[in-house]
Design a protein around this motif. Structure first.
Motif, PDB file in Angstrom:
ATOM      1  N   THR A 601       0.811  -1.217   0.000  1.00 14.23           N
ATOM      2  CA  THR A 601       0.000   0.000   0.000  1.00 14.23           C
ATOM      3  C   THR A 601       0.837   1.255   0.000  1.00 14.23           C
ATOM      4  O   THR A 601       0.324   2.332  -0.255  1.00 14.23           O
ATOM      5  N   ARG A 603       2.080   2.300   2.745  1.00  9.53           N
ATOM      6  CA  ARG A 603       1.984   2.821   4.112  1.00  9.53           C
ATOM      7  C   ARG A 603       3.074   2.172   4.956  1.00  9.53           C
ATOM      8  O   ARG A 603       3.033   0.991   5.272  1.00  9.53           O
ATOM      9  N   VAL A 604       4.051   3.011   5.334  1.00  9.38           N
ATOM     10  CA  VAL A 604       5.246   2.500   6.000  1.00  9.38           C
ATOM     11  C   VAL A 604       4.898   1.820   7.313  1.00  9.38           C
ATOM     12  O   VAL A 604       5.473   0.811   7.680  1.00  9.38           O
ATOM     13  N   ARG A 605       3.876   2.372   8.007  1.00  5.98           N
ATOM     14  CA  ARG A 605       3.572   1.815   9.328  1.00  5.98           C
ATOM     15  C   ARG A 605       2.994   0.410   9.222  1.00  5.98           C
ATOM     16  O   ARG A 605       3.232  -0.429  10.078  1.00  5.98           O
ATOM     17  N   ALA A 608       5.915  -1.791   8.881  1.00  4.13           N
ATOM     18  CA  ALA A 608       6.568  -1.979  10.179  1.00  4.13           C
ATOM     19  C   ALA A 608       5.769  -2.953  11.030  1.00  4.13           C
ATOM     20  O   ALA A 608       6.338  -3.822  11.706  1.00  4.13           O
ATOM     21  N   ALA A 609       4.429  -2.833  10.969  1.00  3.55           N
ATOM     22  CA  ALA A 609       3.595  -3.760  11.731  1.00  3.55           C
ATOM     23  C   ALA A 609       3.814  -5.179  11.241  1.00  3.55           C
ATOM     24  O   ALA A 609       3.895  -6.130  12.028  1.00  3.55           O
ATOM     25  N   ALA A 612       6.956  -6.433  12.653  1.00  4.46           N
ATOM     26  CA  ALA A 612       6.776  -6.728  14.078  1.00  4.46           C
ATOM     27  C   ALA A 612       6.067  -8.062  14.268  1.00  4.46           C
ATOM     28  O   ALA A 612       6.496  -8.897  15.074  1.00  4.46           O
ATOM     29  N   CYS A 613       4.980  -8.264  13.501  1.00  5.79           N
ATOM     30  CA  CYS A 613       4.270  -9.540  13.601  1.00  5.79           C
ATOM     31  C   CYS A 613       5.215 -10.693  13.294  1.00  5.79           C
ATOM     32  O   CYS A 613       5.243 -11.706  14.016  1.00  5.79           O
ATOM     33  N   SER A 615       8.452 -10.842  13.584  1.00  8.17           N
ATOM     34  CA  SER A 615       9.442 -11.114  14.636  1.00  8.17           C
ATOM     35  C   SER A 615       8.780 -11.734  15.847  1.00  8.17           C
ATOM     36  O   SER A 615       9.369 -12.600  16.506  1.00  8.17           O
ATOM     37  N   ILE A 616       7.538 -11.306  16.135  1.00  9.34           N
ATOM     38  CA  ILE A 616       6.829 -11.934  17.258  1.00  9.34           C
ATOM     39  C   ILE A 616       6.669 -13.427  17.004  1.00  9.34           C
ATOM     40  O   ILE A 616       6.955 -14.273  17.872  1.00  9.34           O
ATOM     41  N   VAL A 619      10.051 -15.236  17.338  1.00 10.66           N
ATOM     42  CA  VAL A 619      10.458 -15.408  18.738  1.00 10.66           C
ATOM     43  C   VAL A 619       9.582 -16.464  19.404  1.00 10.66           C
ATOM     44  O   VAL A 619      10.066 -17.308  20.167  1.00 10.66           O
ATOM     45  N   ALA A 620       8.283 -16.437  19.073  1.00  9.29           N
ATOM     46  CA  ALA A 620       7.389 -17.439  19.656  1.00  9.29           C
ATOM     47  C   ALA A 620       7.818 -18.835  19.251  1.00  9.29           C
ATOM     48  O   ALA A 620       7.852 -19.759  20.073  1.00  9.29           O
ATOM     49  N   LEU A 623      10.711 -19.794  21.182  1.00 11.51           N
ATOM     50  CA  LEU A 623      10.335 -20.120  22.549  1.00 11.51           C
ATOM     51  C   LEU A 623       9.772 -21.521  22.636  1.00 11.51           C
ATOM     52  O   LEU A 623      10.088 -22.294  23.533  1.00 11.51           O
TER      53      LEU A 623
END
Lengths: 625, 103, 167
Positions: A601, A603-605, A608-609, A612-613, A615-616, A619-620, A623
């Motif tokens: 789109t 839309r930079v944010r 970024a989201a 973030a998703c 990387s979450i 990491v999960a 874990l």
């Protein structure tokens, strides 16, 4: 002298390369000269090599020349190498010699054709492939030549490709022989698995030491090789392509579909005769195939209207004789008949071509007639060829070679009475069908006006081949008629000779029977097709005539069994269901592309989201694991 | 130094700062604040490096921090130049105004 | 000492929180400077005084000054503040807060999960850092200098048209 062996196939190959590259840009005389000269020099060289080889013969039965290593993969090391012995020498001599005269003939025959250079390029390639086939010292190289002659056959049958019927005939020839070639390829795989090599002499050596007679491997390999041989040599059940192959130019029919290529199957079986000796069942099958084929083709030839189709069926029939000889272990007799057949059948085709050429490309014999006065030379040479084919006693080559086969079909270890009976009966038919052509075409009243008279390049080959159609038989005369064994003693250095124990009187009686039947056939032909010519035309309404005309309905049968179901499957699968898997993969990718590009789109944010998703989740995963 | 700081605490602090920076990046539409939040995240990463280096007594963590510092310097200079250009083009600092890939 | 660490950590967290929630850019930057100073203290406590000094000089000094400078150049008035208020509705915070919270929890769980506490060793000498910086990491230093050079050239190039055409 012998080390110039490689030049024999190399010259026509060079001629092919040159003509293929430059054929369209150089004058016809140059094309004709190059094509004929390369084959001619090869023929001279072959003769010289033959003479040298004959001088060495008792001490050295074979000569081998390895040019270079072809491939080397995990113990599989076929070479580009040539093997010369009595068998390949005869083949090499006949191929180059007959090919030379046919090339010479073609320079005149094809003179009006647009694709003059292409024609001679194919012809040269054919000669080169055929020489590779007969000289190869390993089966892989032989297979290369085998497929090479098949490709040339395809190209030359479809030479006049503007007519789609010719293209179909070419495809038919290619596809039908491919069936046999596949069997042969499997035979090669089996041989390699069992012997670890494809070198012919090594295989024969190992086979005679390690394989028991009648064992499974011997039977399997020889049966598969027989499959290849029947495909190439147009024997039952793969004989249907040869009559259609007459769509090609007549010199092609003479060279490829009569004299040389179609006998490759005979050569293959003779070459691997040690294996066949170990598989008596398959030997019997070879003889049976030969006997059935020669009879079926002989009867079919009786009712054909197209002069070339008569000769085509006659070719199938004569190769059937060779198979019959191979099947009863008369290897030498098969090769002898191969040689004489190459001469007289090439002669017949060339003479027929001269007639066709003179009569505006008319093929139907019932529209010909009385040509004898206008074309006396063609008449006499055709007569000699026909006499040789019919086995006219004592003076023709065909008599001696066919007589030898018939005699050995009776007398040799594997010989049987019914094989001999079929052979003799068909010899009678042969005399009828070929003299039918002679009487209808050359006698009677003129039906089509003769326009073009053959010139020197066409007549000289006829005379030369006619000469050889007579004298080539004198190298082998049965003991009852004086006895001369030049050919068989020469052949015995490469092939075992069939043991003959019967007395000379018996042999003489058999010769007499065959001779009388041949003469009777000629007389019958004279009776029916000369004096009662008006009724000679085959009645297409009769069921038997139609059956014979169609070559015993094999085409009809194959059309029902193979062609139509295949066409049906192709029609059912018109939308190509298998391909839709791949189409589905492509559609899936396109769909995913649409989905993912809609996330783009700007839309930079959001990006970024997304990071973030991701990387979450990573990491999960770290874990949880 | 009698009582030493456990490395986990420093690392947890780094994680918290990093998460705060991330929240800033995600929530703000003002490009200037996004750059500031990125600085927070870089700094948090540097803190994690220092803590790890200190835990093992190796100089590598500090060297990495120096490299992060250099990266941050370059990033900020280019980023702020872009902010200026963006403001010149669109008369706003809204990052979503620049969602089209054309000048 | 641990107490000192906790105080500094609390300051850093609170200051950072203020940074990301504040509406005024200059105020946010001042909060960020506070946060950076707190982190510098933590660096010192972790036995890296050299890095602490760099943090103060370069981060809190140079880079923040650059930010402030840009904010001044942009000359953002009360209009911007209104805009920020409009943009920063409470609802905007939900999704990013969840994402960041989950990430932070995961990290904290990893870092505190199970293993025996890792205590910090007595710190690393500046000399040691310098030795390895200009020893094994020489190439990295060179690459970093090239990066800074590229940043310089890039910033110059991108910001070039600003003055001429702006107003």
């Amino acid at each position: 002298m012998l080390d110039t062996l490689w030049i024999v196939p190399a010259l026509p190959l060079a001629g092919f390369v040159f003509l293929a590259l430059a054929g369209g840009r150089i004058p016809r005389t140059v094309i004709a000269f190059i094509a004929t000269a390369t084959v001619g020099i090869s023929a001279l060289l072959a003769i010289a090599i033959g003479v040298t080889f004959l001088g060495l013969l008792p001490q050295e039965a074979s000569y081998r020349q390895v040019l270079w290593q072809w491939v080397s993969v995990a113990g599989f090391e076929p070479a580009i190498g040539f093997h010369l012995d009595a068998l390949s020498l005869v083949m090499m001599f006949v191929v180059t010699f007959v090919a030379f005269w046919i090339h010479l003939y073609s320079t005149e025959f094809m003179i009006e054709d647009e694709a003059y250079g292409r024609f001679f390029a194919y012809m040269n390639l054919f000669v080169a492939s055929m020489l590779i086939l007969v000289l190869a010292d390993n089966l892989l190289l032989l297979y290369l030549g085998w497929e090479g002659v098949g490709a040339c056959s395809y190209l030359l049958i479809g030479f006049w490709y503007h007519d789609s019927a010719n293209g179909r005939a070419a495809q038919k020839a290619f596809i039908v022989t491919r069936v046999g070639d596949t069997a042969m390829a499997i035979a090669l795989f089996l041989l390699f698995v069992n012997f670890g090599t494809l070198d012919i002499q090594a295989i024969l050596q190992q086979a005679s030491e390690s394989i028991q007679s009648g064992s499974l491997i011997a039977v399997a390999v020889t049966a598969l090789l027989l499959g290849g041989a029947v495909g190439k040599s147009a024997q039952l059940p793969l004989q249907t392509w040869l009559p259609d192959a007459m769509a090609g130019p007549t010199p092609v029919s003479a060279l490829i579909h009569a004299a040389t290529m179609v006998t490759a199957g005979v050569y293959l079986i003779a070459r691997t005769h040690t294996l066949y000796s170990l598989a008596p069942q398959v030997m019997a099958a070879v003889a049976g195939v030969g006997a059935l084929t020669l009879f079926i083709a002989g009867t079919a030839a009786l009712v054909q209207r197209d002069i070339k189709r008569v000769l085509a069926y006659s070719t199938i029939s004569q190769i059937g004789y060779m198979f019959l000889a191979l099947g009863v272990g008369a290897w030498g007799a098969a090769m002898f008949h191969f040689m004489t057949h190459a001469f007289f059948k090439a002669l017949l085709f060339l003479a027929a071509g001269a007639v066709i050429n003179a009569l505006h490309h008319e093929h139907d014999i019932f529209k010909m007639g009385g040509v004898r006065h206008k074309l006396p030379l063609v008449f006499w040479t055709f007569l000699i060829g026909s006499a040789s084919l019919a086995g006219f006693p004592l003076v023709t080559a065909g008599f001696y070679s066919k007589d030898l086969i018939l005699w050995q079909a009776w007398s040799s270890g594997q010989g049987q009475a019914w094989l001999w009976a079929i052979g003799v009966a068909t010899a009678f038919l042969t005399a009828i069908y070929i003299f039918r052509v002679v009487f209808i075409v050359f006698f009677g009243k003129e039906r089509t006006h003769v326009e073009k008279l053959p010139r020197r390049p066409m007549t000289v080959p006829l005379v030369v081949l006619a000469f050889f159609s007579i004298v080539s038989g004198f190298v082998e005369i049965p003991p009852a008629l004086g006895g001369r064994h030049l050919f068989s003693s020469f052949m015995s250095s490469a092939l075992p000779s069939a043991a003959v124990e019967e007395s000379h009187t018996t042999e003489l009686i058999f010769s007499l029977i065959a001779s009388l039947l041949a003469l009777a056939g000629i007389y019958l032909a004279h009776l029916f097709f000369r004096t009662r010519r008006e009724h000679a035309e085959p009645d297409a309404g009769k069921r038997l005539t139609r059956f014979l005309f169609g070559g015993w309905g094999f085409d009809w049968l194959y059309d029902r069994i193979f062609v139509r179901p295949f066409v049906w499957i192709a029609r059912v699968n018109r939308n190509d269901y298998i391909d839709s898997i791949y189409g589905g993969i492509a559609a899936l990718s396109r769909g995913l592309n649409t989905v993912f590009s809609s996330t783009e789109t700007g839309r930079v944010r959001l990006y970024a989201a997304g990071i973030a998703c991701g990387s979450i989740i990573l990491v999960a995963i770290a874990l949880l694991l | 130094m009698t009582d030493q700081i456990p490395a986990e605490y420093a690392l947890v602090l780094a994680a918290i700062l990093f998460a705060l920076g991330l929240a800033g990046v995600l929530v703000r539409r003002n490009i200037l604040f996004i750059l500031i939040s990125l600085e927070i995240m870089l700094n948090a990463a540097g803190l994690a490096l220092i803590a790890a280096g200190a835990r093992w007594g190796e100089p590598d963590g500090q060297i990495m921090f120096l490299l992060v510092l250099a990266t941050a310097g370059a990033e900020v200079s280019v980023g702020l130049a872009l902010v200026l250009q963006l403001y010149k083009q669109f008369r706003t600092l809204d990052i979503d105004a620049a969602s089209r890939m054309k000048g | 000492m641990v107490t000192l660490f906790f105080i500094a950590a609390a300051v850093a967290i609170i200051a950072t929180f203020m940074v990301i929630t504040h509406l005024e850019a200059v105020h946010a930057l001042l909060h960020l400077v506070v946060s950076l100073l707190a982190v510098a203290l933590i660096f010192y406590l972790l036995g890296a005084p050299f890095i602490a000094a760099l943090e103060v000089i370069i981060y809190a000094g140079a880079i923040m000054v650059l930010f402030v400078f840009v904010v001044m150049v942009l000359n953002l008035g009360p209009l911007t503040r209104e805009q920020e208020t409009r943009w920063l509705r409470p609802g905007m915070w939900v999704a990013p807060a969840i994402l960041s919270g989950v990430l932070a929890l995961e990290l904290v769980y990893v870092l505190l999960g199970g293993q025996k506490p890792l205590s910090v060793s007595s710190g690393v000498d500046v000399k040691e850092v310098s030795h390895s910086l200009f020893g094994p990491y020489l190439i990295a230093v060179e690459v970093a200098s090239i990066l800074l050079m590229a940043g310089l050239v890039g910033a110059y190039h991108i910001g070039r048209g600003w003055k001429g055409k702006a107003r």
